[in-house]
Design a protein around this motif. Structure first.
Motif, PDB file in Angstrom:
ATOM      1  N   ALA A   1      27.773  38.406  37.165  1.00 36.39           N
ATOM      2  CA  ALA A   1      29.207  38.074  37.281  1.00 36.39           C
ATOM      3  C   ALA A   1      29.740  38.874  35.922  1.00 36.39           C
ATOM      4  N   ARG A   2      30.920  39.800  35.998  1.00 38.21           N
ATOM      5  CA  ARG A   2      31.450  40.439  35.086  1.00 38.21           C
ATOM      6  C   ARG A   2      32.960  39.703  35.259  1.00 38.21           C
ATOM      7  N   GLY A   3      33.130  38.556  34.692  1.00 40.88           N
ATOM      8  CA  GLY A   3      34.498  37.988  34.985  1.00 40.88           C
ATOM      9  C   GLY A   3      34.354  36.401  35.230  1.00 40.88           C
ATOM     10  N   PRO A   4      35.294  35.749  35.333  1.00 39.94           N
ATOM     11  CA  PRO A   4      35.187  34.305  35.642  1.00 39.94           C
ATOM     12  C   PRO A   4      34.734  34.077  37.220  1.00 39.94           C
ATOM     13  N   TRP A   5      33.510  34.206  37.561  1.00 36.91           N
ATOM     14  CA  TRP A   5      33.001  33.839  38.670  1.00 36.91           C
ATOM     15  C   TRP A   5      31.648  33.018  38.633  1.00 36.91           C
ATOM     16  N   ASP A   6      31.520  32.224  39.604  1.00 35.06           N
ATOM     17  CA  ASP A   6      30.455  31.601  40.020  1.00 35.06           C
ATOM     18  C   ASP A   6      29.524  32.304  41.296  1.00 35.06           C
TER      19      ASP A   6
ATOM     20  N   THR B   1      18.172  38.472  56.612  1.00 32.99           N
ATOM     21  CA  THR B   1      19.625  38.052  56.047  1.00 32.99           C
ATOM     22  C   THR B   1      19.319  36.977  54.879  1.00 32.99           C
ATOM     23  N   VAL B   2      20.072  37.058  53.888  1.00 34.26           N
ATOM     24  CA  VAL B   2      20.251  36.334  52.788  1.00 34.26           C
ATOM     25  C   VAL B   2      21.715  36.032  52.411  1.00 34.26           C
ATOM     26  N   MET B   3      22.122  34.639  52.320  1.00 36.62           N
ATOM     27  CA  MET B   3      23.455  34.500  51.873  1.00 36.62           C
ATOM     28  C   MET B   3      23.652  34.324  50.326  1.00 36.62           C
ATOM     29  N   TYR B   4      24.633  34.824  49.874  1.00 36.29           N
ATOM     30  CA  TYR B   4      25.431  34.901  48.568  1.00 36.29           C
ATOM     31  C   TYR B   4      26.521  33.647  48.484  1.00 36.29           C
ATOM     32  N   GLU B   5      26.511  33.004  47.410  1.00 38.78           N
ATOM     33  CA  GLU B   5      27.612  32.111  47.238  1.00 38.78           C
ATOM     34  C   GLU B   5      28.523  32.594  46.120  1.00 38.78           C
ATOM     35  N   PHE B   6      29.956  32.402  46.308  1.00 35.14           N
ATOM     36  CA  PHE B   6      30.895  33.064  45.391  1.00 35.14           C
ATOM     37  C   PHE B   6      31.817  31.530  44.968  1.00 35.14           C
ATOM     38  N   GLN B   7      32.524  31.548  44.011  1.00 35.46           N
ATOM     39  CA  GLN B   7      33.551  30.763  43.688  1.00 35.46           C
ATOM     40  C   GLN B   7      34.312  31.530  42.374  1.00 35.46           C
TER      41      GLN B   7
ATOM     42  N   THR C   1      26.448  43.094  41.043  1.00 32.78           N
ATOM     43  CA  THR C   1      27.275  43.000  39.823  1.00 32.78           C
ATOM     44  C   THR C   1      28.731  42.738  40.389  1.00 32.78           C
ATOM     45  N   PHE C   2      29.353  41.470  40.043  1.00 37.26           N
ATOM     46  CA  PHE C   2      30.513  41.241  40.792  1.00 37.26           C
ATOM     47  C   PHE C   2      31.774  41.226  39.452  1.00 37.26           C
ATOM     48  N   PHE C   3      32.650  41.907  40.164  1.00 34.95           N
ATOM     49  CA  PHE C   3      33.895  42.317  38.988  1.00 34.95           C
ATOM     50  C   PHE C   3      35.029  42.115  39.737  1.00 34.95           C
ATOM     51  N   GLU C   4      36.084  42.199  38.799  1.00 34.84           N
ATOM     52  CA  GLU C   4      37.218  41.755  39.267  1.00 34.84           C
ATOM     53  C   GLU C   4      37.942  43.277  39.547  1.00 34.84           C
ATOM     54  N   VAL C   5      38.778  43.578  40.767  1.00 31.81           N
ATOM     55  CA  VAL C   5      39.295  44.757  40.977  1.00 31.81           C
ATOM     56  C   VAL C   5      40.632  44.903  40.231  1.00 31.81           C
TER      57      VAL C   5
ATOM     58  N   VAL D   1      36.556  30.303  39.538  1.00 33.45           N
ATOM     59  CA  VAL D   1      36.594  29.375  38.878  1.00 33.45           C
ATOM     60  C   VAL D   1      37.826  29.385  37.770  1.00 33.45           C
ATOM     61  N   GLN D   2      38.581  30.550  38.246  1.00 32.98           N
ATOM     62  CA  GLN D   2      40.016  30.752  37.351  1.00 32.98           C
ATOM     63  C   GLN D   2      40.849  29.889  38.233  1.00 32.98           C
ATOM     64  N   ASN D   3      42.050  29.520  37.330  1.00 34.15           N
ATOM     65  CA  ASN D   3      43.200  28.890  37.946  1.00 34.15           C
ATOM     66  C   ASN D   3      44.338  29.771  38.570  1.00 34.15           C
ATOM     67  N   ARG D   4      44.040  31.057  39.081  1.00 36.83           N
ATOM     68  CA  ARG D   4      44.702  32.060  39.562  1.00 36.83           C
ATOM     69  C   ARG D   4      43.843  32.927  40.780  1.00 36.83           C
ATOM     70  N   ARG D   5      44.574  33.513  41.515  1.00 37.49           N
ATOM     71  CA  ARG D   5      44.022  34.180  42.521  1.00 37.49           C
ATOM     72  C   ARG D   5      43.538  35.459  41.925  1.00 37.49           C
ATOM     73  N   MET D   6      42.328  35.894  42.606  1.00 35.54           N
ATOM     74  CA  MET D   6      41.675  37.335  41.981  1.00 35.54           C
ATOM     75  C   MET D   6      41.047  38.024  43.067  1.00 35.54           C
ATOM     76  N   ALA D   7      41.000  39.284  42.830  1.00 31.19           N
ATOM     77  CA  ALA D   7      40.338  40.081  44.025  1.00 31.19           C
ATOM     78  C   ALA D   7      39.369  40.725  43.264  1.00 31.19           C
ATOM     79  N   ALA D   8      37.992  40.838  44.057  1.00 30.04           N
ATOM     80  CA  ALA D   8      36.763  41.235  43.419  1.00 30.04           C
ATOM     81  C   ALA D   8      36.049  41.988  44.468  1.00 30.04           C
ATOM     82  N   GLN D   9      35.193  43.048  43.752  1.00 30.22           N
ATOM     83  CA  GLN D   9      33.988  43.416  44.649  1.00 30.22           C
ATOM     84  C   GLN D   9      32.637  43.534  43.952  1.00 30.22           C
ATOM     85  N   ALA D  10      31.648  43.814  44.766  1.00 35.55           N
ATOM     86  CA  ALA D  10      30.536  43.731  43.987  1.00 35.55           C
ATOM     87  C   ALA D  10      29.789  45.265  44.235  1.00 35.55           C
TER      88      ALA D  10
END
Length: 202
Positions: A83-88, A105-111, A178-182, A113-122
Motif C-alpha cells: 500500500a502506497r498511502g492510507p490503505w489496509d 480465483t483469489v480475493m483481495y481485501e481493501f479498506q 501496489t495500491f496507490f492513490e490516483v 482508513v482515512q476520514n475522507r473519500r479516496m480514489a485508487a488503483q493497483a
C-alpha cells in the motif's frame, strides 16, 4: 364407411409420424456424440469445467480458447500486497497451488482508513519476470480505478490462468500489487519482487 376408413388411415399415419419423431429424438444423442468425436468439439466437457468449485469461478467466467490443464505440473502462486498511502490492503490467501491451464480465483481485501473519500488503483508486478507474459488475468481489480468512502471496505477478485507454455523451470510465481492513490505519484514496482529467485529453478 369411406369416411371412417379415411379417418383410420389418417390416425395411423399420424401415429407412425409421432413414433418416428420420438425415435429420432433418442437417436440425436448418439448422433451428437459421434459428430463431436469426429470434429473434436466437446461442449459437454467445457461445461463441466465451468462448474463452480475448488476455488474456480463459475459459469460466468470463460476459459481461454484451447486451454488444457496440465495435471503433471503444480505451480505455487504467492500473493503480495503493498500500500502506497492510507490503505489496509491484503490478499485473503498468501499462496495457492494451481496446475497450468487451470482457472483460479483469489480475493483481495481493501479498506480506506482515512476520514475522507479516496480514489485508487493497483499495479501488478511478477517474479520471476518471465512469468508475466504467461500469467493471464481474466478478471482483476487492477483493470480499473476505484473510489472508497472514508472507512469503506471492499473485496475484489483476481481470476487467472497460467499458460501451460510457461517454462518448466518455473515452479513458483509471486504476484505483487501496489495500491496507490490516483492523482499522486505512481510508485515503482517493489524492488524485491523484481528479483528472480523464488520462481525459477536452477
Amino acid at each position: 364407411m369411406n369416411l371412417r376408413s379415411e379417418n383410420l388411415k389418417m390416425v395411423s399415419k399420424l401415429a407412425v409420424v409421432t413414433a418416428g419423431m420420438f425415435c429420432f429424438g433418442y437417436a440425436l444423442i448418439p448422433i451428437y456424440k459421434h459428430i463431436c468425436e469426429i470434429t473434436g468439439i466437446n461442449i459437454l466437457s467445457v461445461s463441466e469445467r465451468m462448474v463452480p468449485g475448488n476455488g474456480n469461478v463459475g459459469a460466468a467466467a470463460k476459459l481461454p480458447a484451447n486451454s488444457q490443464v496440465d495435471t503433471t505440473r503444480t505451480i505455487t502462486v504467492e500473493f503480495d500486497a503493498n500500500a502506497r498511502g492510507p490503505w489496509d490492503f491484503k490478499p485473503q490467501k498468501s499462496s495457492i497451488q494451481v496446475h497450468p491451464g487451470e482457472l483460479a480465483t483469489v480475493m483481495y481485501e481493501f479498506q480506506n482508513v482515512q476520514n475522507r473519500r479516496m480514489a485508487a488503483q493497483a499495479i501488478p508486478s511478477y517474479a520471476p519476470h518471465q512469468a508475466a507474459s504467461h500469467f493471464n488475468k481474466l478478471e482483476c481489480f487492477c483493470f480499473n480505478q476505484y473510489t472508497l468512502e472514508a472507512g469503506e471496505k471492499k473485496q475484489w477478485p483476481v481470476s487467472f490462468v497460467i499458460d501451460p507454455k510457461l517454462s518448466k523451470d518455473v515452479t513458483t510465481i509471486t504476484l505483487s500489487y501496489t495500491f496507490f492513490e490516483v492523482g499522486g505519484k505512481t510508485p515503482a514496482a517493489p524492488v524485491a519482487q523484481l528479483a528472480p529467485a523464488n520462481g525459477a529453478g536452477s
